[in-house]
Enzyme design. Structure first.
Site, PDB file in Angstrom:
ATOM      1  CG  HIS A  65     -71.802  -3.950  53.374  1.00  0.00           C
ATOM      2  ND1 HIS A  65     -72.933  -2.843  52.359  1.00  0.00           N
ATOM      3  CD2 HIS A  65     -72.087  -4.606  51.427  1.00  0.00           C
ATOM      4  CE1 HIS A  65     -73.146  -2.932  50.386  1.00  0.00           C
ATOM      5  NE2 HIS A  65     -72.268  -3.889  50.876  1.00  0.00           N
ATOM      6  CG  ASP A 166     -75.045  -3.856  47.185  1.00  0.00           C
ATOM      7  OD1 ASP A 166     -74.320  -4.687  48.108  1.00  0.00           O
ATOM      8  OD2 ASP A 166     -74.382  -2.905  46.076  1.00  0.00           O
ATOM      9  CD  GLU A 197     -69.352  -2.898  50.208  1.00  0.00           C
ATOM     10  OE1 GLU A 197     -68.442  -3.652  49.256  1.00  0.00           O
ATOM     11  OE2 GLU A 197     -69.806  -2.419  49.924  1.00  0.00           O
ATOM     12  CD  GLU A 198     -72.429  -0.392  48.680  1.00  0.00           C
ATOM     13  OE1 GLU A 198     -71.687  -0.441  47.391  1.00  0.00           O
ATOM     14  OE2 GLU A 198     -72.961  -1.465  48.052  1.00  0.00           O
ATOM     15  CG  ASP A 220     -71.552  -7.568  49.148  1.00  0.00           C
ATOM     16  OD1 ASP A 220     -72.468  -6.981  48.493  1.00  0.00           O
ATOM     17  OD2 ASP A 220     -70.886  -6.624  49.346  1.00  0.00           O
ATOM     18  CG  HIS A 306     -74.086  -0.047  42.913  1.00  0.00           C
ATOM     19  ND1 HIS A 306     -73.217   0.778  43.109  1.00  0.00           N
ATOM     20  CD2 HIS A 306     -74.358  -0.562  43.834  1.00  0.00           C
ATOM     21  CE1 HIS A 306     -72.530   0.408  44.429  1.00  0.00           C
ATOM     22  NE2 HIS A 306     -73.240  -0.845  45.461  1.00  0.00           N
TER      23      HIS A 306
HETATM   24 CO    CO Z   1     -72.664  -2.142  45.970  1.00  0.00          CO
HETATM   25 ZN    ZN Z   2     -72.172  -4.336  48.110  1.00  0.00          ZN
END
Ligand code: CO
Ligand code: ZN
Length: 334
Positions: A65, A166, A197-198, A220, A306
């Site tokens: 992503h 990410d 995606e998030e 991922d 994150h």
């Molecule tokens: Co993520």
């Molecule tokens: Zn991810």
């Protein structure tokens, strides 16, 4: 590969605003594929068609992503401070004193309302962004504008740190695998650089419903259990690519897991097995699309997911490239 990673991780691309990342990736992959498509949601689909001897090639979808977490302005105060909502999984304890950057380059500093108790953490709606405005009228930002967390890429020996490993690291792995794959392959390969995606693996869902893959592999990040007082997790930085067995949204196809392990062993790639208790990936959407597909995920071990300092190990990254190339350049019988 560090230059490629730096270019990708420093780009602007909160969920829903992936166009700059896509504009970087498209010319990088075009020389290695037969066709590229951008669909209505903004997914970039790069197709490398089977040219080998296989009589009935399988459709293999690989997804990484392009989007990253961020914030979106929800309200501007009379004095020109911005209240905001999250784009994806934003944790309040990572925010204070951080910086965000909007699409036009405007930088904001994150502050919060006074804390009564220094041992507690505010909810998201007690934080604000200061872009230097003094009123709603002279504020350079509008309600609905999105920003990402602003942090430069750092290579610290084997450890690479950035705001959006990410999942730009997954994008980098996909690009590098395309460069390394032989010209002739037995299967139709659909490399999808997905959007949103998030916020719930949305881009991969429509891409997979278009492609209807037989086999799906997400690339991922996954968390590790190798920092002080960590929740137990048998994945560590530097232990090699993690072959996902399950996460909270998907149980990987056991035959695909077996094949990934066998290909890793044949190629001498050190790998780990991953059971992730919280979180999922685009593999969930691909598994459930159309009539369903045999889905799995090659995960990149990552500390501090994150946060603005997501950290991966460069040898894990090259191990992921090697494993993906080993999977795609040989037969796939599950
Ligand atoms: Co993520
Ligand atoms: Zn991810």
């Amino acid at each position: 590969m560090n230059d490629l990673i730096r270019t990708l991780v420093e780009a602007y691309g909160p969920s829903g605003s992936e166009d700059r990342v896509r504009d970087l990736i498209r010319p990088m992959v075009e020389p290695f594929v037969d066709e590229t498509i951008v669909d209505a949601m903004g997914n970039l689909i790069a197709i490398k068609r089977a040219s080998g001897k296989a009589t009935s090639p399988l459709k293999v979808m690989i997804a990484a992503h392009m989007d990253e977490i961020g914030v979106m302005v929800s309200h501007i105060t009379e004095k020109g401070f911005l209240r905001f909502t999250n784009i994806g999984g934003v944790f309040p304890h990572t925010l204070s004193g951080g910086r965000v950057r909007f699409a036009d380059g405007t930088v904001g500093v994150i502050g919060s309302d006074a804390l009564e108790d220094m041992g507690s953490i505010h909810p998201l709606n007690k934080y604000f962004i200061d872009v230097g405005a003094t009123s709603r009228e002279n504020c350079p930002v509008r309600v609905g504008d999105a920003a990402h967390f602003d942090r430069s890429f750092e290579a610290r020996g084997r450890h690479l740190t950035a705001k959006s490993m990410d999942d730009r690291i997954g994008c980098a792995i996909a690009i590098e695998a395309l460069r390394q794959l032989p010209d002739v392959t037995d299967h139709d390969l659909y490399f999808v650089f997905s959007v949103q995606e998030e916020v719930g693996t949305r881009g991969a869902e429509v891409a997979a419903n278009r492609i209807l893959p037989d086999i799906s592999i997400a690339l991922d990040v996954t968390r590790t259990g190798d920092v002080p007082e960590s929740r137990p997790m048998d994945v560590r930085l530097g232990g090699g690519p993690a072959i996902k067995v399950r996460d909270s949204g998907m149980i990987a196809h056991p035959g695909l897991v077996r094949l990934m392990r066998r290909r890793a062993e044949e190629a001498g790639i050190t790998y780990q097995l991953e059971v992730l208790e919280h979180g999922t990936t685009d593999a969930r959407s691909m598994q459930l699309a159309g009539p369903g597909s045999a889905a799995g995920c090659i995960s990149i071990p990552c500390r501090y997911i994150h946060t603005p300092s997501e950290t991966v190990d460069v040898e894990d990254v090259t191990g992921c490239v090697d494993l993906l190339v080993a999977m795609l350049s040989k037969g796939i019988e599950l």
